[in-house]
Design a protein around this motif. Structure first.
Motif: not given
Length: 169
Positions: A45-71
């Motif tokens: 499950r993922g989260g971000e640090f608010d550094t003022g980067h242009p991507l901050n908040g954008e993944l949340a708008k897309a419904g980002w939950y996290g990452k899965t590494f199956t292999a």
């Protein structure tokens, strides 16, 4: 900063409400231990640090939950939550999926997710057995950034190497 200090400072910064300085995150990153791709398999499950980067908040708008590494050659960088609450790999947003490699970043070799369809690399370091710190890097980003800083927490029931096809909510 030694690894214990880095872990302590990471936890403090993660709980910070509001902006976090990239220089502080860089200092924490430098103190953390590297990790191998095989050690991070599972759902996160993922989260971000608010550094003022242009991507901050954008993944949340897309419904980002996290990452899965199956292999190592089956990584899903953009696990998102759909309108009905279901989790899915957003291949359209990611322009494909990804794989895990060991890549040198800032003079250290560590697990790195290489996106299939974007010139993007997510580098990882171990905070503890259930937490990773990530730095997103990519083509066109200067050596000194700005970088996107994020973290991943292992989904309960997804011990290292658990090879299920997606994260449990």
């Amino acid at each position: 900063m030694d690894p214990l200090q880095a872990r302590t400072r990471f936890k403090e910064l993660r709980e910070t409400k509001g902006p976090v300085g990239a220089a502080e995150l860089d200092a924490v990153w430098a103190g953390l231990d590297t990790v191998r791709p095989e050690e991070i398999l599972g759902a996160w499950r993922g989260g971000e640090f608010d550094t003022g980067h242009p991507l901050n908040g954008e993944l949340a708008k897309a419904g980002w939950y996290g990452k899965t590494f199956t292999a190592v050659h089956d990584a899903k960088p953009l696990i998102c939550r759909g309108p009905e609450g279901e989790l899915y790999s957003d291949r359209e947003l990611g322009k494909g999926e990804a794989s895990l490699w060991t890549v040198e970043f800032r003079g250290e070799s560590t697990a790195t997710m290489v996106y299939d369809g974007r010139p993007v690399l997510d580098h990882f370091k171990r905070v503890d057995d259930s937490t990773l710190m990530g730095v997103m890097n990519g083509k066109g980003i200067p050596a000194d950034g700005p970088f996107y800083y994020f973290f991943l927490e292992r989904v309960p029931g997804s011990p290292d190497g658990d090879r299920h096809s997606g994260p449990d909510a």
